[in-house]
Motif scaffolding. Sequence first.
Motif, PDB file in Angstrom:
ATOM      1  N   PRO A 147       0.813  -1.217   0.000  1.00  0.00           N
ATOM      2  CA  PRO A 147       0.000   0.000   0.000  1.00  0.00           C
ATOM      3  C   PRO A 147       0.851   1.273   0.000  1.00  0.00           C
ATOM      4  CG  PRO A 147      -0.889  -1.584   1.544  1.00  0.00           C
ATOM      5  CD  PRO A 147       0.423  -2.135   1.054  1.00  0.00           C
ATOM      6  N   ALA A 148       2.075   1.193   0.491  1.00  0.00           N
ATOM      7  CA  ALA A 148       2.935   2.379   0.480  1.00  0.00           C
ATOM      8  C   ALA A 148       3.210   2.844  -0.955  1.00  0.00           C
ATOM      9  CB  ALA A 148       4.240   2.086   1.192  1.00  0.00           C
ATOM     10  N   MET A 149       3.332   1.914  -1.870  1.00  0.00           N
ATOM     11  CA  MET A 149       3.547   2.298  -3.272  1.00  0.00           C
ATOM     12  C   MET A 149       2.303   2.955  -3.844  1.00  0.00           C
ATOM     13  SD  MET A 149       6.612   1.876  -3.877  1.00  0.00           S
ATOM     14  CE  MET A 149       6.534   2.364  -5.569  1.00  0.00           C
ATOM     15  N   ALA A 150       1.134   2.496  -3.414  1.00  0.00           N
ATOM     16  CA  ALA A 150      -0.104   3.140  -3.851  1.00  0.00           C
ATOM     17  C   ALA A 150      -0.146   4.562  -3.319  1.00  0.00           C
ATOM     18  CB  ALA A 150      -1.310   2.343  -3.373  1.00  0.00           C
ATOM     19  N   GLY A 151       0.289   4.754  -2.083  1.00  0.00           N
ATOM     20  CA  GLY A 151       0.339   6.097  -1.508  1.00  0.00           C
ATOM     21  C   GLY A 151       1.314   6.997  -2.232  1.00  0.00           C
ATOM     22  N   LEU A 152       2.475   6.466  -2.567  1.00  0.00           N
ATOM     23  CA  LEU A 152       3.462   7.240  -3.310  1.00  0.00           C
ATOM     24  C   LEU A 152       2.933   7.599  -4.693  1.00  0.00           C
ATOM     25  CD1 LEU A 152       6.299   8.438  -3.534  1.00  0.00           C
ATOM     26  CD2 LEU A 152       7.085   6.205  -4.314  1.00  0.00           C
ATOM     27  N   SER A 153       2.266   6.662  -5.324  1.00  0.00           N
ATOM     28  CA  SER A 153       1.669   6.936  -6.639  1.00  0.00           C
ATOM     29  C   SER A 153       0.615   8.029  -6.532  1.00  0.00           C
ATOM     30  CB  SER A 153       1.028   5.671  -7.208  1.00  0.00           C
ATOM     31  OG  SER A 153       1.990   4.674  -7.359  1.00  0.00           O
ATOM     32  N   LEU A 154      -0.188   7.970  -5.481  1.00  0.00           N
ATOM     33  CA  LEU A 154      -1.203   8.997  -5.240  1.00  0.00           C
ATOM     34  C   LEU A 154      -0.543  10.362  -5.049  1.00  0.00           C
ATOM     35  CD1 LEU A 154      -4.248   9.504  -4.641  1.00  0.00           C
ATOM     36  CD2 LEU A 154      -3.710   9.086  -2.248  1.00  0.00           C
ATOM     37  N   THR A 172      -1.772  19.825  -1.216  1.00  0.00           N
ATOM     38  CA  THR A 172      -2.977  19.079  -1.590  1.00  0.00           C
ATOM     39  C   THR A 172      -2.657  17.597  -1.732  1.00  0.00           C
ATOM     40  OG1 THR A 172      -3.787  21.011  -2.770  1.00  0.00           O
ATOM     41  CG2 THR A 172      -4.842  18.927  -3.272  1.00  0.00           C
ATOM     42  N   ALA A 173      -1.525  17.306  -2.351  1.00  0.00           N
ATOM     43  CA  ALA A 173      -1.119  15.905  -2.507  1.00  0.00           C
ATOM     44  C   ALA A 173      -0.880  15.262  -1.143  1.00  0.00           C
ATOM     45  CB  ALA A 173       0.131  15.822  -3.371  1.00  0.00           C
ATOM     46  N   GLY A 174      -0.278  16.005  -0.227  1.00  0.00           N
ATOM     47  CA  GLY A 174      -0.048  15.488   1.119  1.00  0.00           C
ATOM     48  C   GLY A 174      -1.348  15.262   1.871  1.00  0.00           C
ATOM     49  N   LEU A 175      -2.312  16.163   1.686  1.00  0.00           N
ATOM     50  CA  LEU A 175      -3.626  15.983   2.315  1.00  0.00           C
ATOM     51  C   LEU A 175      -4.321  14.738   1.765  1.00  0.00           C
ATOM     52  CD1 LEU A 175      -4.953  19.649   2.462  1.00  0.00           C
ATOM     53  CD2 LEU A 175      -4.413  18.156   4.404  1.00  0.00           C
ATOM     54  N   ALA A 176      -4.214  14.527   0.469  1.00  0.00           N
ATOM     55  CA  ALA A 176      -4.821  13.346  -0.140  1.00  0.00           C
ATOM     56  C   ALA A 176      -4.152  12.074   0.389  1.00  0.00           C
ATOM     57  CB  ALA A 176      -4.713  13.415  -1.655  1.00  0.00           C
ATOM     58  N   PHE A 177      -2.834  12.094   0.475  1.00  0.00           N
ATOM     59  CA  PHE A 177      -2.103  10.947   1.006  1.00  0.00           C
ATOM     60  C   PHE A 177      -2.500  10.691   2.459  1.00  0.00           C
ATOM     61  CE2 PHE A 177       1.591   9.156   3.212  1.00  0.00           C
ATOM     62  CZ  PHE A 177       1.755   7.992   2.492  1.00  0.00           C
ATOM     63  N   SER A 178      -2.612  11.760   3.233  1.00  0.00           N
ATOM     64  CA  SER A 178      -3.028  11.632   4.638  1.00  0.00           C
ATOM     65  C   SER A 178      -4.438  11.078   4.739  1.00  0.00           C
ATOM     66  CB  SER A 178      -2.954  12.983   5.346  1.00  0.00           C
ATOM     67  OG  SER A 178      -1.636  13.458   5.348  1.00  0.00           O
ATOM     68  N   GLY A 179      -5.330  11.556   3.882  1.00  0.00           N
ATOM     69  CA  GLY A 179      -6.700  11.042   3.885  1.00  0.00           C
ATOM     70  C   GLY A 179      -6.737   9.561   3.566  1.00  0.00           C
ATOM     71  N   SER A 180      -5.913   9.155   2.651  1.00  0.00           N
ATOM     72  CA  SER A 180      -5.834   7.741   2.296  1.00  0.00           C
ATOM     73  C   SER A 180      -5.310   6.916   3.466  1.00  0.00           C
ATOM     74  CB  SER A 180      -4.927   7.565   1.076  1.00  0.00           C
ATOM     75  OG  SER A 180      -4.748   6.210   0.785  1.00  0.00           O
ATOM     76  N   ALA A 181      -4.267   7.402   4.122  1.00  0.00           N
ATOM     77  CA  ALA A 181      -3.685   6.678   5.260  1.00  0.00           C
ATOM     78  C   ALA A 181      -4.665   6.623   6.430  1.00  0.00           C
ATOM     79  CB  ALA A 181      -2.385   7.339   5.685  1.00  0.00           C
ATOM     80  N   ILE A 182      -5.348   7.738   6.697  1.00  0.00           N
ATOM     81  CA  ILE A 182      -6.326   7.758   7.788  1.00  0.00           C
ATOM     82  C   ILE A 182      -7.488   6.816   7.470  1.00  0.00           C
ATOM     83  CG2 ILE A 182      -8.048   9.221   8.943  1.00  0.00           C
ATOM     84  CD1 ILE A 182      -5.925  11.498   8.720  1.00  0.00           C
ATOM     85  N   GLY A 183      -7.961   6.845   6.220  1.00  0.00           N
ATOM     86  CA  GLY A 183      -9.037   5.940   5.823  1.00  0.00           C
ATOM     87  C   GLY A 183      -8.634   4.495   5.982  1.00  0.00           C
ATOM     88  N   GLN A 184      -7.407   4.186   5.624  1.00  0.00           N
ATOM     89  CA  GLN A 184      -6.918   2.811   5.764  1.00  0.00           C
ATOM     90  C   GLN A 184      -6.825   2.428   7.235  1.00  0.00           C
ATOM     91  OE1 GLN A 184      -3.145   2.155   3.920  1.00  0.00           O
ATOM     92  NE2 GLN A 184      -3.119  -0.008   4.405  1.00  0.00           N
ATOM     93  N   GLY A 185      -6.313   3.324   8.043  1.00  0.00           N
ATOM     94  CA  GLY A 185      -6.163   3.026   9.470  1.00  0.00           C
ATOM     95  C   GLY A 185      -7.485   2.874  10.201  1.00  0.00           C
ATOM     96  N   LEU A 186      -8.450   3.700   9.847  1.00  0.00           N
ATOM     97  CA  LEU A 186      -9.742   3.642  10.522  1.00  0.00           C
ATOM     98  C   LEU A 186     -10.561   2.418  10.139  1.00  0.00           C
ATOM     99  CD1 LEU A 186     -10.881   7.385  10.421  1.00  0.00           C
ATOM    100  CD2 LEU A 186     -10.021   6.086  12.384  1.00  0.00           C
TER     101      LEU A 186
END
Length: 143
Positions: A42-49, A61-75
Amino acid sequence: MAPTELTEAGRPRRPTAGYRELIRVPGFWRLATVGMVSKIPPAMAGLSLLLLIGRDYAYTTAGLAFSGSAIGQGLTAPLRGRLVDRHSPRPVLLTCLAGYLTATVLLIALLLIPAVLCLAAVIGWSTRERGRALSPAPRQAGA
């Protein structure tokens, strides 16, 4: 020097001979494909995002999107784990795959800031667990 393995005809065995035999085994390609795809972290998916969104927008904006993805995954990881425990992994993984692919296609098609942030969270929600769903169930003591 290691001893050279010989074939039945007495010639040295080629180093790639084992691979040639392996690819002829029925079901090899299916197993190899699933194995390779399931190992994409999933880290590669995050980097791609991050790189996809950072191309058209600020890295904030890219960092916010990456953070949203990580938070969504964690929750949602505990929920997905419970679903895999209650049901077989197949329907859970297929549902996650459908959500992930839909969100990714929409993200690439839209690339609007509010949509990017929402879809990045959906991508995180639908990211599969790291190999747990694909590993065999642990054995119970005394079972």
